[in-house]
Design a protein around this motif. Structure first.
Motif, mmCIF file in Angstrom:
data_model
loop_
_atom_site.group_PDB
_atom_site.id
_atom_site.type_symbol
_atom_site.label_atom_id
_atom_site.label_comp_id
_atom_site.label_asym_id
_atom_site.label_seq_id
_atom_site.Cartn_x
_atom_site.Cartn_y
_atom_site.Cartn_z
ATOM 1 N N PRO A 75 0.810 -1.232 0.000
ATOM 2 C CA PRO A 75 0.000 0.000 0.000
ATOM 3 C C PRO A 75 0.835 1.271 0.000
ATOM 4 C CG PRO A 75 -0.202 -1.177 2.104
ATOM 5 C CD PRO A 75 0.490 -2.097 1.147
ATOM 6 N N ALA A 76 2.058 1.211 0.546
ATOM 7 C CA ALA A 76 2.929 2.391 0.517
ATOM 8 C C ALA A 76 3.346 2.723 -0.914
ATOM 9 C CB ALA A 76 4.157 2.173 1.397
ATOM 10 N N ILE A 77 3.707 1.700 -1.687
ATOM 11 C CA ILE A 77 4.054 1.926 -3.089
ATOM 12 C C ILE A 77 2.851 2.464 -3.847
ATOM 13 C CG2 ILE A 77 4.766 0.805 -5.246
ATOM 14 C CD1 ILE A 77 6.369 -1.186 -3.526
ATOM 15 N N ALA A 78 1.687 1.876 -3.588
ATOM 16 C CA ALA A 78 0.465 2.338 -4.260
ATOM 17 C C ALA A 78 0.188 3.802 -3.938
ATOM 18 C CB ALA A 78 -0.721 1.468 -3.846
ATOM 19 N N ASN A 79 0.375 4.187 -2.682
ATOM 20 C CA ASN A 79 0.143 5.572 -2.284
ATOM 21 C C ASN A 79 1.115 6.502 -2.996
ATOM 22 O OD1 ASN A 79 0.444 8.081 -0.602
ATOM 23 N ND2 ASN A 79 -1.166 7.078 0.582
ATOM 24 N N PHE A 80 2.385 6.134 -3.003
ATOM 25 C CA PHE A 80 3.399 6.977 -3.635
ATOM 26 C C PHE A 80 3.124 7.157 -5.126
ATOM 27 C CE2 PHE A 80 7.297 7.213 -6.153
ATOM 28 C CZ PHE A 80 7.864 8.377 -5.652
ATOM 29 N N MET A 81 2.732 6.078 -5.808
ATOM 30 C CA MET A 81 2.539 6.121 -7.253
ATOM 31 C C MET A 81 1.135 6.535 -7.666
ATOM 32 S SD MET A 81 4.755 2.822 -8.568
ATOM 33 C CE MET A 81 4.791 3.455 -10.260
ATOM 34 N N ASN A 82 0.322 6.918 -6.675
ATOM 35 C CA ASN A 82 -1.063 7.331 -6.944
ATOM 36 C C ASN A 82 -1.859 6.235 -7.650
ATOM 37 O OD1 ASN A 82 -0.632 9.992 -5.870
ATOM 38 N ND2 ASN A 82 0.376 10.548 -7.782
ATOM 39 N N ILE A 83 -1.649 5.001 -7.208
ATOM 40 C CA ILE A 83 -2.395 3.865 -7.740
ATOM 41 C C ILE A 83 -3.694 3.748 -6.955
ATOM 42 C CG2 ILE A 83 -2.411 1.376 -8.082
ATOM 43 C CD1 ILE A 83 0.659 1.506 -8.234
ATOM 44 N N LYS A 87 -12.316 -0.091 -3.777
ATOM 45 C CA LYS A 87 -12.695 -0.208 -2.368
ATOM 46 C C LYS A 87 -12.810 -1.655 -1.922
ATOM 47 C CE LYS A 87 -16.146 1.354 1.006
ATOM 48 N NZ LYS A 87 -17.363 2.172 1.203
ATOM 49 N N GLU A 88 -13.414 -2.522 -2.764
ATOM 50 C CA GLU A 88 -13.596 -3.918 -2.345
ATOM 51 C C GLU A 88 -12.251 -4.619 -2.168
ATOM 52 O OE1 GLU A 88 -14.402 -3.862 -6.891
ATOM 53 O OE2 GLU A 88 -14.730 -2.559 -5.150
ATOM 54 N N ASN A 89 -11.218 -4.195 -2.899
ATOM 55 C CA ASN A 89 -9.876 -4.740 -2.714
ATOM 56 C C ASN A 89 -9.192 -4.124 -1.501
ATOM 57 O OD1 ASN A 89 -10.497 -4.703 -5.814
ATOM 58 N ND2 ASN A 89 -9.021 -6.338 -5.523
ATOM 59 N N ALA A 90 -9.354 -2.811 -1.342
ATOM 60 C CA ALA A 90 -8.743 -2.116 -0.214
ATOM 61 C C ALA A 90 -9.253 -2.667 1.118
ATOM 62 C CB ALA A 90 -9.026 -0.620 -0.310
ATOM 63 N N MET A 91 -10.485 -3.146 1.135
ATOM 64 C CA MET A 91 -11.060 -3.701 2.361
ATOM 65 C C MET A 91 -10.422 -5.031 2.757
ATOM 66 S SD MET A 91 -15.030 -2.657 1.565
ATOM 67 C CE MET A 91 -15.862 -2.989 3.117
ATOM 68 N N GLU A 92 -9.609 -5.612 1.873
ATOM 69 C CA GLU A 92 -8.926 -6.873 2.154
ATOM 70 C C GLU A 92 -7.457 -6.693 2.506
ATOM 71 O OE1 GLU A 92 -10.255 -9.932 2.234
ATOM 72 O OE2 GLU A 92 -12.269 -9.260 1.719
ATOM 73 N N ILE A 93 -6.884 -5.531 2.212
ATOM 74 C CA ILE A 93 -5.451 -5.326 2.404
ATOM 75 C C ILE A 93 -5.138 -5.203 3.889
ATOM 76 C CG2 ILE A 93 -3.543 -3.725 1.981
ATOM 77 C CD1 ILE A 93 -4.872 -3.159 -0.758
ATOM 78 N N ASP A 94 -4.155 -5.979 4.346
ATOM 79 C CA ASP A 94 -3.815 -6.006 5.771
ATOM 80 C C ASP A 94 -2.827 -4.916 6.162
ATOM 81 O OD1 ASP A 94 -5.410 -8.301 6.382
ATOM 82 O OD2 ASP A 94 -3.891 -9.549 5.421
ATOM 83 N N GLY A 95 -2.008 -4.484 5.223
ATOM 84 C CA GLY A 95 -1.027 -3.452 5.521
ATOM 85 C C GLY A 95 -1.626 -2.058 5.481
ATOM 86 N N THR A 96 -0.888 -1.110 6.065
ATOM 87 C CA THR A 96 -1.257 0.299 6.059
ATOM 88 C C THR A 96 -0.119 1.077 5.421
ATOM 89 O OG1 THR A 96 -2.557 0.057 8.093
ATOM 90 C CG2 THR A 96 -1.845 2.289 7.511
ATOM 91 N N SER A 97 -0.429 1.956 4.483
ATOM 92 C CA SER A 97 0.622 2.730 3.836
ATOM 93 C C SER A 97 1.401 3.532 4.866
ATOM 94 C CB SER A 97 0.031 3.688 2.802
ATOM 95 O OG SER A 97 1.037 4.547 2.298
ATOM 96 N N PHE A 98 2.731 3.466 4.790
ATOM 97 C CA PHE A 98 3.550 4.298 5.668
ATOM 98 C C PHE A 98 3.990 5.581 4.978
ATOM 99 C CE2 PHE A 98 6.377 0.847 4.046
ATOM 100 C CZ PHE A 98 7.234 1.597 3.261
ATOM 101 N N ILE A 99 3.457 5.817 3.781
ATOM 102 C CA ILE A 99 3.718 7.045 3.032
ATOM 103 C C ILE A 99 2.414 7.805 2.880
ATOM 104 C CG2 ILE A 99 4.420 7.984 0.794
ATOM 105 C CD1 ILE A 99 6.251 5.550 0.472
ATOM 106 N N GLY A 100 2.449 9.111 3.117
ATOM 107 C CA GLY A 100 1.269 9.937 2.896
ATOM 108 C C GLY A 100 0.349 10.015 4.102
ATOM 109 N N THR A 101 -0.824 10.551 3.860
ATOM 110 C CA THR A 101 -1.782 10.819 4.931
ATOM 111 C C THR A 101 -2.594 9.581 5.272
ATOM 112 O OG1 THR A 101 -1.972 13.117 4.202
ATOM 113 C CG2 THR A 101 -3.719 12.270 5.634
ATOM 114 N N ILE A 102 -2.664 9.255 6.542
ATOM 115 C CA ILE A 102 -3.592 8.234 7.039
ATOM 116 C C ILE A 102 -4.361 8.823 8.215
ATOM 117 C CG2 ILE A 102 -2.258 6.248 6.268
ATOM 118 C CD1 ILE A 102 -1.267 5.914 9.175
#
Length: 406
Positions: free
Chosen positions: A291-299, A303-318
């Motif tokens: 998710p950090a790479i996705a946040n950085f690259m604006n990927i 939502k239905e996929n994001a609801m399954e991701i266990d990690g939290t982006s360490f880049i950007g606003t949370i």
């Protein structure tokens, strides 16, 4: 003349906002955080000075539904998908039956823009053909634009020897080609994988041979880091680099696979500037990388996929991180850490797991409360089930937990 100067300044300003974002992540196999901190690793430390270094646990949470073997292919897949083994289903290095419904970062990038270029530089062929699913119908025929891998099968140029020196020579070649290709072509997203450190750990445990291999890996990383510096200077690109490992080792340095502290003690080094509370509150996790790479690259992840991701982006606003859940006497207590006190948390609950087989889950919004409360108690006594999926939707990120009733 004045108008020309103003136009030039405007062009510079627009260009700075339109910098092309590119990323590379490097996995060096089987190195616990204590050794990176103790040994001579100048490249990793230089990268960290420009961004940060943090412990990042491997293997899920011990004793919970997402406990994950601290084994190589398992860790790679967690890094690629941002999910633990209970979802991606890669349990070992052999006999892999991956669940491709949990997409890799490469698939998310290609989904939003098929013109983006992806590359892999790897000692191990299976990283591309199995874990990333290159060319498989299950991954919508994902194809790497450039692949340099499979050298472990080339016994003519790299004859196998009992000390695994051939892996060292392969790592040398892989890192050299990675540096040269990134410098010349600048693919949008690349994975570089280096193996020799793990071989030395298995053979010699904590030893000079193992420590020398770690320091040699750092010199190989410099080839990629130098290429990135060149691209930034010559083309004005905005590059993210993440260096990590797939697992730690046991107390002797020989083995891994279990849940001891040192086997779980991974780490992340990065040049990222916009690091948030997930990174700054030690430890992060290896699931945070995708998710950090996705946040950085604006990927944009659906939502239905994001609801399954266990990690939290360490880049950007949370808005929140570190969720926990507990079921007791027909009530689920949900806790989280509010990074910001503004906004609300929407709490969703499902008793299905249709996503696992490519379907949709039946979520019901059970509450909406201020983030600042950091806790909610949901009465599920009238929804008895052996399984619950809980999602915390915040203004800027999504968190999830499962409850599996034994």
């Amino acid at each position: 003349m004045k108008n020309i100067l103003i136009a030039s300044l405007l062009l510079i300003t627009v260009s700075s906002f339109a910098q092309t974002k590119k990323a590379v992540f490097i996995i060096i196999d089987g190195i616990p955080a204590d050794l990176i901190e103790r040994l001579n690793a100048p490249t990793i430390k230089e990268i960290s000075k420009g961004g940060g270094f943090v412990h990042a646990y491997c293997g899920g949470e011990k004793g919970t539904y997402d406990e994950t073997p601290t084994i190589s292919a398992v860790g790679y897949t967690t890094i690629l998908t941002g999910t633990w083994v209970n979802k991606h289903n890669v349990w070992d290095n052999d006999g892999i039956k991956e669940n491709y419904n949990y997409k890799t970062i490469f698939r998310y990038l290609k989904d939003i823009d098929p013109s983006k270029k992806i590359a892999i530089f790897s000692t191990w062929l299976d990283n591309r053909t199995i874990l990333c699913g290159d060319g498989l119908p299950e991954t919508n025929n994902l194809r790497f634009d450039y692949a340099f891998d499979g050298l472990e099968l080339d016994t003519v140029h790299y004859p196998h020897d009992k000390n695994a020196d051939y892996i060292k020579y392969i790592d040398d070649t892989v890192s050299t080609v990675a540096g040269e290709y990134i410098k010349a072509n600048g693919p949008d997203l690349s994975w570089v994988y280096l193996e020799h450190t793990d071989d030395m750990g298995h053979r010699y445990g904590d030893s000079k041979q193992y420590y020398d291999a770690i320091e040699a890996a750092d010199t190989r990383i410099k080839k990629v880091w130098d290429a990135i510096q060149y691209r930034k200077k010559q083309f004005g690109e905005d590059w993210l680099i993440i260096i990590t490992t797939d697992h730690g080792r046991d107390s002797s340095g020989h083995n891994h696979g279990g849940q001891s502290d040192r086997e779980k003690n991974g780490w992340i080094a990065t040049n990222a500037k916009n690091l948030n509370a997930e990174f700054k509150t030690d430890p992060a996790s290896q699931a945070d990388i995708m998710p950090a790479i996705a946040n950085f690259m604006n990927i944009s992840i659906p939502k239905e996929n994001a609801m399954e991701i266990d990690g939290t982006s360490f880049i950007g606003t949370i808005s929140a991180n570190k969720p926990t859940t507990k079921l007791e006497n027909g009530k689920i207590t949900i806790n989280w850490n509010a990074v910001t006190k503004e906004g609300n948390a929407k709490l969703w609950l499902a008793t299905t797991n249709n996503f696992k087989t490519g379907g949709k889950d039946e979520y019901k919004m059970v509450a909406e409360i201020p983030l600042s409360k950091q806790q909610a108690i949901i009465d599920v006594s009238k929804m008895p089930s052996a399984f619950y999926k809980i999602v915390i939707e915040t203004p800027t990120n999504i968190l999830n937990r499962w409850i599996a009733v034994k």
